[in-house]
Design a protein around this motif. Structure first.
Motif, PDB file in Angstrom:
ATOM      1  N   LEU A  79      28.164 -31.503  -3.696  1.00 17.66           N
ATOM      2  CA  LEU A  79      28.122 -30.049  -3.841  1.00 17.66           C
ATOM      3  C   LEU A  79      28.058 -29.680  -5.322  1.00 17.66           C
ATOM      4  O   LEU A  79      28.938 -30.052  -6.096  1.00 17.66           O
TER       5      LEU A  79
ATOM      6  N   VAL B  65      23.801 -22.950  -0.713  1.00 23.65           N
ATOM      7  CA  VAL B  65      24.570 -24.097  -1.179  1.00 23.65           C
ATOM      8  C   VAL B  65      23.598 -25.070  -1.832  1.00 23.65           C
ATOM      9  O   VAL B  65      22.623 -25.479  -1.214  1.00 23.65           O
TER      10      VAL B  65
ATOM     11  N   ILE C  59      22.997 -28.770  -3.387  1.00 25.50           N
ATOM     12  CA  ILE C  59      23.551 -30.125  -3.375  1.00 25.50           C
ATOM     13  C   ILE C  59      22.612 -31.046  -4.129  1.00 25.50           C
ATOM     14  O   ILE C  59      21.423 -30.758  -4.281  1.00 25.50           O
TER      15      ILE C  59
END
Length: 162
Positions: free
Chosen positions: A99, A115, A117
């Motif tokens: 992350l 998100v 990553i």
């Protein structure tokens, strides 16, 4: 930390059914008004516009059910629609150390979670989840948990290896 709104699935199912019934009754009322009665004049188009607006609003907000699990060494994200045939189910699982960052975009009627990553090929992958149907408390808990994971990742990178 675990977070989900699966308990509200019945409520979302009811809303979806209500919106579809509103659309069917609106089309029926429009057809009767247009071909038989003709009492409202130009306002007969409201029988179509209002239900179409409600359907658009309900389904444009995205998937209703969101699940998040940060217990253990992996992060699990699941996002799905109550009506199974409308949209495909999203499910992602990856280690916490991958992350990089997250961003919550809050537009007037919808909220999205982005998100970022890291991947093996030194690219960043951005995943998108619909979180429009989360309450304010659930959203704050999600932000707190993701911030905590990012903070831990930064601390691990700073620690010298012995």
């Amino acid at each position: 930390m675990r977070l989900n709104n699966k308990t509200k699935a019945g409520y979302f199912n009811f809303l979806g059914t209500l919106v579809i019934m509103l659309f069917i009754f609106g089309v029926g009322a429009f057809l009767l008004e247009y071909f038989v009665y003709d009492y409202f004049g130009w306002a007969q188009w409201l029988f179509l516009i209002i239900p179409i607006g409600c359907i658009t609003l309900f389904y444009a907000r995205g998937r209703q059910i969101f699940e998040y699990d940060s217990d253990g060494e992996a992060l699990n994200f699941k996002n799905r629609n109550v009506v199974l045939f409308l949209d495909k189910h999203l499910s992602d699982e990856f280690p916490k150390y991958k992350l990089l960052k997250y961003d919550v975009v809050n537009i007037i009627i919808l909220k999205r979670l982005y998100v970022s990553i890291s991947s093996k090929k030194s690219h960043n992958i951005t995943l998108r989840y619909d979180i429009s149907y989360l309450t304010k408390k659930e959203l704050n808990d999600l932000k707190f948990s993701l911030s905590k994971v990012i903070k831990n990742n930064k601390e691990r990178k700073r620690e010298p290896s012995s």
